[in-house]
Design a protein around this motif. Structure first.
Motif, PDB file in Angstrom:
ATOM      1  N   ASP A   1       0.853  -1.187   0.000  1.00 58.40           N
ATOM      2  CA  ASP A   1       0.000   0.000   0.000  1.00 58.40           C
ATOM      3  C   ASP A   1       0.890   1.238   0.000  1.00 58.40           C
ATOM      4  OD1 ASP A   1      -1.759   2.112   0.578  1.00 58.40           O
ATOM      5  OD2 ASP A   1      -3.078   0.836   1.754  1.00 58.40           O
TER       6      ASP A   1
ATOM      7  N   GLN B   1       2.771   0.541   3.386  1.00 60.26           N
ATOM      8  CA  GLN B   1       2.875  -0.855   3.800  1.00 60.26           C
ATOM      9  C   GLN B   1       3.656  -1.654   2.762  1.00 60.26           C
ATOM     10  OE1 GLN B   1      -1.667  -0.946   4.295  1.00 60.26           O
ATOM     11  NE2 GLN B   1      -1.000  -2.559   5.703  1.00 60.26           N
TER      12      GLN B   1
ATOM     13  N   LYS C   1      -4.388  -5.151   3.344  1.00 63.01           N
ATOM     14  CA  LYS C   1      -4.155  -3.871   2.683  1.00 63.01           C
ATOM     15  C   LYS C   1      -5.416  -3.021   2.798  1.00 63.01           C
ATOM     16  CE  LYS C   1      -3.505  -1.778  -1.864  1.00 63.01           C
ATOM     17  NZ  LYS C   1      -3.304  -2.008  -3.310  1.00 63.01           N
TER      18      LYS C   1
ATOM     19  N   GLU D   1       5.522  -7.782   7.631  1.00 62.98           N
ATOM     20  CA  GLU D   1       5.089  -6.481   7.118  1.00 62.98           C
ATOM     21  C   GLU D   1       6.005  -5.381   7.648  1.00 62.98           C
ATOM     22  OE1 GLU D   1       1.087  -3.619   7.086  1.00 62.98           O
ATOM     23  OE2 GLU D   1       0.999  -5.648   7.920  1.00 62.98           O
TER      24      GLU D   1
ATOM     25  N   LYS E   1       6.097  -1.167   7.964  1.00 63.07           N
ATOM     26  CA  LYS E   1       5.296   0.052   7.868  1.00 63.07           C
ATOM     27  C   LYS E   1       6.200   1.276   7.956  1.00 63.07           C
ATOM     28  CE  LYS E   1       0.981  -1.838   9.706  1.00 63.07           C
ATOM     29  NZ  LYS E   1      -0.128  -1.665  10.691  1.00 63.07           N
TER      30      LYS E   1
ATOM     31  N   THR F   1       0.406   5.825   6.073  1.00 63.35           N
ATOM     32  CA  THR F   1       1.368   4.758   6.337  1.00 63.35           C
ATOM     33  C   THR F   1       1.579   3.866   5.115  1.00 63.35           C
ATOM     34  OG1 THR F   1       0.660   4.756   8.644  1.00 63.35           O
ATOM     35  CG2 THR F   1       1.949   2.862   7.875  1.00 63.35           C
TER      36      THR F   1
END
Length: 549
Positions: free
Chosen positions: A47, A163, A121, A185, A187, A161
């Protein structure tokens, strides 16, 4: 011979020793080791972290839902095992990716078996989109191309944010899952910038639900009377912001943002003539004998169906929407007074929505043009060259709900810091002017309450509360296949009648509806909002009883 062989063997041993020593040195060197690891690492974007839109209560209007993505390895085994797990629209992409040499992410079918690694997402638009005409949509590259998405594109790009998914892969692209190589993940925080709108998502949803049931083509605009903040802006038909091509192919006008587009006005304009006349000292008790027709410069203008209303005063003329009364009133006021009153009420002037995005201005004939008595006669009952947006009509009607004060409608509350949940820059700074005196506005407000109580606006009477307003039916110059002219149908008003909280404009522009239908939409909106805000228990019981009967 033997000496040559021995020399060659010794040379080879020396080379092998050098290579072994070099490899040992590489293995021991942290820089070489890091480089080797980097060659097997993948960081996959999930993302980009676009900033979001919020309603006035911090409810997310974008990025409020999630979609699950699976992490897949290439290869035939992955294809046979996980093809059915991928979202149907992405299966062609899955087929292409399994033939590559790198791991990849794709959205999952919601009812299928899950792979080992699943990541969530944010989904830009809700499955049931909200305020899509105002918010707009993005292109395939994630850039805003319409609505507020375009107006705030630079601010929102990468603001929230970001991702990503980190994983390690072997030489053929298979994901490594042992030791410290577990996929995970990552961030990355952005600036936190987002945009707070004046919309109230709860009111917006009430209006969208009513529009889905009662409007084929048209719109609903709701203003908070005291502030001019737009609490709902609904355009019908709706469209899917993730599949704009489908709307273009249907050619169903669903991409038109009707609240900020100009339409023919009709009789909702008549209260302006009443207010201008009161300001000019005309007595509301002054009567006129309506025969159903009036001649101006050789042209005959008629009331609806050519029916005469008999002896009418200002109140009765508004209640019965007498065209002849208001044509005569406009001619007596003259071009200058009519033009200045309309301009003070916001007609003929575009409003800023955000940045360079502005509403349509509509069309208000200039004072010089209104010197033509035929043009003045037409404009006096909302016809001729006069057009306006539903937003302008709502703002004009709000004058009578707000003691004569014109407030330019506002869509955007401000720029926010989404991480701190605070407004960092207020954008609420509406143009405010005194269009009519408080006394004149109060008199017209009372007359508009009479339109709903006793006149043609009775279908606008909401359950459990009171309202005031005006019907309108406008000629458009558009004709259907049957040769019949398509008419724009309006109802604009406010509730409660004695102490207005909200001002509502309803437009039905498909030519298949009357102002009565628009009034019924208004009643449904007012009743829905009244109960949403907490109607008394006895009122709710009464409504339930009426529904049961």
């Amino acid at each position: 011979m033997r000496s040559r062989f021995a020399a060659a063997a010794a040379c080879m041993m020396a080379v092998f020793s050098v290579l072994t020593a070099h490899l040992a040195m590489i293995a021991a060197d942290p820089q070489y080791a890091a480089a080797a690891r980097a060659q097997s690492e993948e960081t996959l974007l999930l993302d980009e972290g676009r900033g979001n839109f919020y309603d006035c209560n911090w409810t997310r209007l974008t990025g409020a839902q999630y979609v699950e993505y699976g992490l897949f390895s290439p290869g035939r085994e992955s294809y046979s095992e996980w093809f059915g797990a991928v979202d149907g629209a992405e299966r062609a992409a899955f087929y292409e990716n399994v033939q590559s040499l790198a791991p990849f992410l794709l959205p999952l079918d919601k009812d299928s078996e899950r792979p080992q690694y699943v990541f969530r997402k944010t989904q830009r638009y809700m499955t049931m989109p909200i305020a899509e005409h105002l918010i707009g949509y993005l292109d395939g590259e994630g850039t805003g191309v319409s609505g507020l998405e375009a107006a705030f594109d630079g601010l929102l790009e990468g603001a929230y944010t970001r991702q990503s998914v980190w994983c390690a892969a072997n030489a053929v692209g298979a994901v490594i899952t042992d030791g410290r190589a577990q996929p995970h993940e990552v961030k990355t925080l952005g600036t936190g910038a987002g945009v707070m709108l004046t919309l109230d998502a709860r009111i917006q949803r009430i209006c969208e639900s009513i529009a889905a049931d009662m409007i084929d083509k048209g719109c609903i605009v709701v203003l908070e009377s005291r502030t001019g903040r737009v609490r709902a802006s609904v355009s019908a038909p709706s469209f899917d912001p993730t599949d704009v091509a489908a709307s273009i192919e249907r050619d169903d006008t669903s991409l038109i943002n009707r609240p900020v587009s100009a339409f023919n006005v009709g009789s909702v304009f008549k209260p302006l003539l009443a207010a201008a006349a009161l300001e000019a000292g005309v007595s509301p008790e002054q009567t006129y004998e309506c025969t159903g027709a009036i001649e101006v410069n050789g042209h005959v203008y008629r009331c609806a169906y050519g029916r005469g209303h008999g002896t009418v005063d200002m109140r009765t003329a508004l209640e019965q929407s007498c065209n002849c009364y208001f044509i005569r009133l406009g001619l007596s006021l003259g071009a200058q007074r009519v033009y200045e009153a309309a301009a003070a009420a916001g007609f003929g002037r575009a409003s800023t929505i955000a940045g360079s995005w502005r509403t349509a201005a509509g069309s208000l004939p200039l004072q010089e043009e209104l010197e033509d008595l035929g043009q003045l006669a037409s404009v006096s009952f909302g016809q001729g060259a006069l057009t306006a947006t539903p937003l302008q009509v709502a703002a004009f009607m709000n004058i009578f709900a707000n003691e004569g004060r014109y407030i330019e409608p506002t869509f955007v509350e401000g720029i926010v810091d989404a991480y701190r949940r605070q407004v960092s820059e207020s954008l609420y700074a509406p143009v405010q002017t005194q269009a009519f005196s408080a006394a004149a506005a109060e008199q017209v407000r009372a007359m508009l309450a009479g339109v709903v109580e006793n006149g043609l606006g009775q279908p606008a009477q909401p359950a459990m509360t009171t309202a005031g307003g005006k019907t309108g039916t406008a000629q458009t110059g558009r004709y259907g296949e049957d040769g019949e002219e398509k008419l724009d149908a309006w109802f604009a008003g406010f509730y409660p009648a004695d102490a207005p909280q909200y001002t509502i404009a309803v437009l039905l522009d498909d030519g298949a509806h009357s102002s009565t239908d628009a009034a019924e939409v208004f009643a449904a909106v007012a009743a829905g909002m009244y109960c949403f805000e907490g109607c008394p228990e006895e009122d709710a019981d009464a409504q339930n009883g009426a529904a049961a009967s």
